[in-house]
Write a protein that holds these residues in place. Structure first.
Motif, PDB file in Angstrom:
ATOM      1  N   ALA A 183     -16.331  -2.494 -20.960  1.00 40.68           N
ATOM      2  CA  ALA A 183     -15.294  -3.183 -20.329  1.00 40.68           C
ATOM      3  C   ALA A 183     -13.815  -2.327 -20.543  1.00 40.68           C
ATOM      4  O   ALA A 183     -12.903  -2.419 -19.606  1.00 40.68           O
ATOM      5  CB  ALA A 183     -14.648  -4.375 -21.673  1.00 40.68           C
ATOM      6  N   ASP A 184     -14.053  -0.943 -21.075  1.00 43.01           N
ATOM      7  CA  ASP A 184     -12.794   0.131 -21.017  1.00 43.01           C
ATOM      8  C   ASP A 184     -13.261   1.025 -20.200  1.00 43.01           C
ATOM      9  O   ASP A 184     -12.304   2.110 -20.241  1.00 43.01           O
ATOM     10  CB  ASP A 184     -12.586   0.327 -22.372  1.00 43.01           C
ATOM     11  N   GLU A 185     -14.045   0.992 -19.314  1.00 47.87           N
ATOM     12  CA  GLU A 185     -14.838   2.320 -18.503  1.00 47.87           C
ATOM     13  C   GLU A 185     -13.861   2.426 -17.309  1.00 47.87           C
ATOM     14  O   GLU A 185     -13.535   1.421 -16.950  1.00 47.87           O
ATOM     15  CB  GLU A 185     -16.089   2.267 -18.405  1.00 47.87           C
ATOM     16  N   ILE A 235      -9.277   3.402 -11.794  1.00 50.50           N
ATOM     17  CA  ILE A 235      -8.540   2.379 -12.488  1.00 50.50           C
ATOM     18  C   ILE A 235      -9.117   2.586 -13.983  1.00 50.50           C
ATOM     19  O   ILE A 235     -10.052   2.894 -14.427  1.00 50.50           O
ATOM     20  CB  ILE A 235      -9.126   0.752 -12.235  1.00 50.50           C
ATOM     21  N   HIS A 236      -7.977   3.000 -14.806  1.00 49.93           N
ATOM     22  CA  HIS A 236      -8.360   3.384 -16.198  1.00 49.93           C
ATOM     23  C   HIS A 236      -7.717   2.510 -17.131  1.00 49.93           C
ATOM     24  O   HIS A 236      -6.711   1.639 -16.897  1.00 49.93           O
ATOM     25  CB  HIS A 236      -7.393   4.809 -16.380  1.00 49.93           C
ATOM     26  N   HIS A 237      -8.305   2.606 -18.220  1.00 48.24           N
ATOM     27  CA  HIS A 237      -7.816   1.578 -19.664  1.00 48.24           C
ATOM     28  C   HIS A 237      -7.219   2.484 -20.763  1.00 48.24           C
ATOM     29  O   HIS A 237      -7.847   3.583 -21.106  1.00 48.24           O
ATOM     30  CB  HIS A 237      -9.124   0.790 -20.021  1.00 48.24           C
ATOM     31  N   ASP A 238      -6.137   1.937 -21.151  1.00 49.36           N
ATOM     32  CA  ASP A 238      -5.451   2.729 -22.107  1.00 49.36           C
ATOM     33  C   ASP A 238      -5.606   1.796 -23.286  1.00 49.36           C
ATOM     34  O   ASP A 238      -4.851   0.803 -23.555  1.00 49.36           O
ATOM     35  CB  ASP A 238      -3.763   2.758 -21.732  1.00 49.36           C
ATOM     36  N   PRO A 239      -6.317   2.276 -24.121  1.00 51.96           N
ATOM     37  CA  PRO A 239      -6.783   1.376 -25.500  1.00 51.96           C
ATOM     38  C   PRO A 239      -5.727   1.230 -26.423  1.00 51.96           C
ATOM     39  O   PRO A 239      -5.517   0.248 -27.129  1.00 51.96           O
ATOM     40  CB  PRO A 239      -7.980   2.189 -26.054  1.00 51.96           C
ATOM     41  N   GLY A 240      -4.726   2.281 -26.377  1.00 53.90           N
ATOM     42  CA  GLY A 240      -3.687   2.210 -27.102  1.00 53.90           C
ATOM     43  C   GLY A 240      -2.565   0.912 -26.964  1.00 53.90           C
ATOM     44  O   GLY A 240      -2.105   0.230 -27.704  1.00 53.90           O
ATOM     45  N   ALA A 241      -2.472   1.086 -25.558  1.00 47.68           N
ATOM     46  CA  ALA A 241      -1.618  -0.128 -25.105  1.00 47.68           C
ATOM     47  C   ALA A 241      -2.505  -1.358 -24.610  1.00 47.68           C
ATOM     48  O   ALA A 241      -1.738  -2.523 -24.318  1.00 47.68           O
ATOM     49  CB  ALA A 241      -0.664   0.519 -23.814  1.00 47.68           C
ATOM     50  N   ALA A 297       0.454  -1.051 -17.334  1.00 48.46           N
ATOM     51  CA  ALA A 297       1.100  -2.145 -17.464  1.00 48.46           C
ATOM     52  C   ALA A 297       0.534  -3.358 -17.082  1.00 48.46           C
ATOM     53  O   ALA A 297       1.116  -4.455 -16.975  1.00 48.46           O
ATOM     54  CB  ALA A 297       2.422  -2.139 -16.503  1.00 48.46           C
ATOM     55  N   TYR A 298      -0.752  -3.092 -16.850  1.00 49.14           N
ATOM     56  CA  TYR A 298      -1.754  -4.339 -16.054  1.00 49.14           C
ATOM     57  C   TYR A 298      -2.697  -5.136 -17.036  1.00 49.14           C
ATOM     58  O   TYR A 298      -3.418  -4.191 -17.899  1.00 49.14           O
ATOM     59  CB  TYR A 298      -2.160  -3.861 -14.797  1.00 49.14           C
ATOM     60  N   GLY A 299      -2.575  -6.297 -17.286  1.00 55.13           N
ATOM     61  CA  GLY A 299      -3.224  -6.826 -18.485  1.00 55.13           C
ATOM     62  C   GLY A 299      -4.830  -6.846 -18.315  1.00 55.13           C
ATOM     63  O   GLY A 299      -5.561  -6.781 -19.272  1.00 55.13           O
ATOM     64  N   THR A 300      -5.141  -6.763 -17.052  1.00 52.25           N
ATOM     65  CA  THR A 300      -6.618  -6.839 -16.772  1.00 52.25           C
ATOM     66  C   THR A 300      -6.841  -5.651 -15.650  1.00 52.25           C
ATOM     67  O   THR A 300      -5.992  -5.322 -14.695  1.00 52.25           O
ATOM     68  CB  THR A 300      -6.839  -8.424 -16.176  1.00 52.25           C
ATOM     69  N   SER A 301      -8.058  -5.397 -15.605  1.00 54.14           N
ATOM     70  CA  SER A 301      -8.738  -4.472 -14.573  1.00 54.14           C
ATOM     71  C   SER A 301      -8.477  -4.842 -13.350  1.00 54.14           C
ATOM     72  O   SER A 301      -8.156  -4.164 -12.256  1.00 54.14           O
ATOM     73  CB  SER A 301     -10.291  -4.122 -14.794  1.00 54.14           C
TER      74      SER A 301
END
Length: 208
Positions: free
Chosen positions: A140-142, A155-161, A181-185
């Motif tokens: 999910a966060d890759e 497209i990246h996921h920022d686990p902190g935010a 700033a985006y809630g979903t990929s």
């Protein structure tokens, strides 16, 4: 009730625009009619003829001589060969654009079954063979790579935010790095796709 009346139509500046846009609508399209296909044929032919006139040696001779290019010249066998070459380029363009559309749809949540249905009703397995990288199952966060309209994004996921962001380089060499700033990929993919499409034309190379 007409189906269009029950589909949300938020404006681009509305806060919920991307969440609504990225929620798939079923059915995704209505079947094109004869008038639609005839119009498409005409537009493809116009584009191919324009290219044929640019690459035709006979048309080049007319331009060099300062003579107007009469439409009747298209009856010449060599002009028809130039048109055939142009139609081949049109087919390559369709393949490139289809791959971009399939990738954007797949990364946005569409399945190979849906991609196959859109591509003339081919089977899921055939769609997977045609666009092997369009639908990718990953953690999910890759990070998610995306090629579209001649450009590329990740497209990246920022686990902190707990939010998604993207970096992109478009076909015209414009670059963009978004905020996380985006809630979903899917929303980040949509925004990256919008940027790549806006800057789809390659930068013109100056010739000495």
């Amino acid at each position: 009730m007409d189906e269009a009346t029950v589909i949300p139509t938020p404006a681009r500046h509305d806060e919920n625009f991307w969440s609504v846009v990225m929620a798939p609508v079923e059915p995704a399209w209505s079947e094109p009619g004869d008038d639609d296909t005839f119009e498409m044929d005409g537009k493809v032919l116009d584009a191919a003829r324009a290219l044929a006139e640019r690459i035709s040696t006979r048309a080049h001779a007319y331009r060099t001589a300062g003579q107007p290019f009469d439409a009747a010249l298209m009856a010449a066998p060599d002009l028809q060969l130039a048109l055939l070459r142009s139609l081949y380029e049109a087919r390559l363009s369709v393949d490139r654009l289809a791959e971009s559309a399939a990738t954007a749809a797949g990364r946005g949540g569409a399945s190979y079954t849906q991609l196959g249905a859109a591509w003339g009703g081919i089977r899921r397995q055939s769609a997977r063979l045609k666009w092997p990288h369009a639908v990718v199952k990953r953690p999910a966060d890759e990070s998610i790579p995306l090629d579209y309209a001649g450009g590329a994004a990740v497209i990246h996921h920022d686990p902190g935010a707990d939010a998604w962001w993207y970096t992109a380089t478009a076909a015209d060499r414009q670059e963009e790095e978004s905020e996380a700033a985006y809630g979903t990929s899917a929303e980040a993919i949509a925004r990256a796709t919008e940027f790549l499409l806006t800057h789809a034309r390659p930068a013109r190379q100056d010739t000495a």
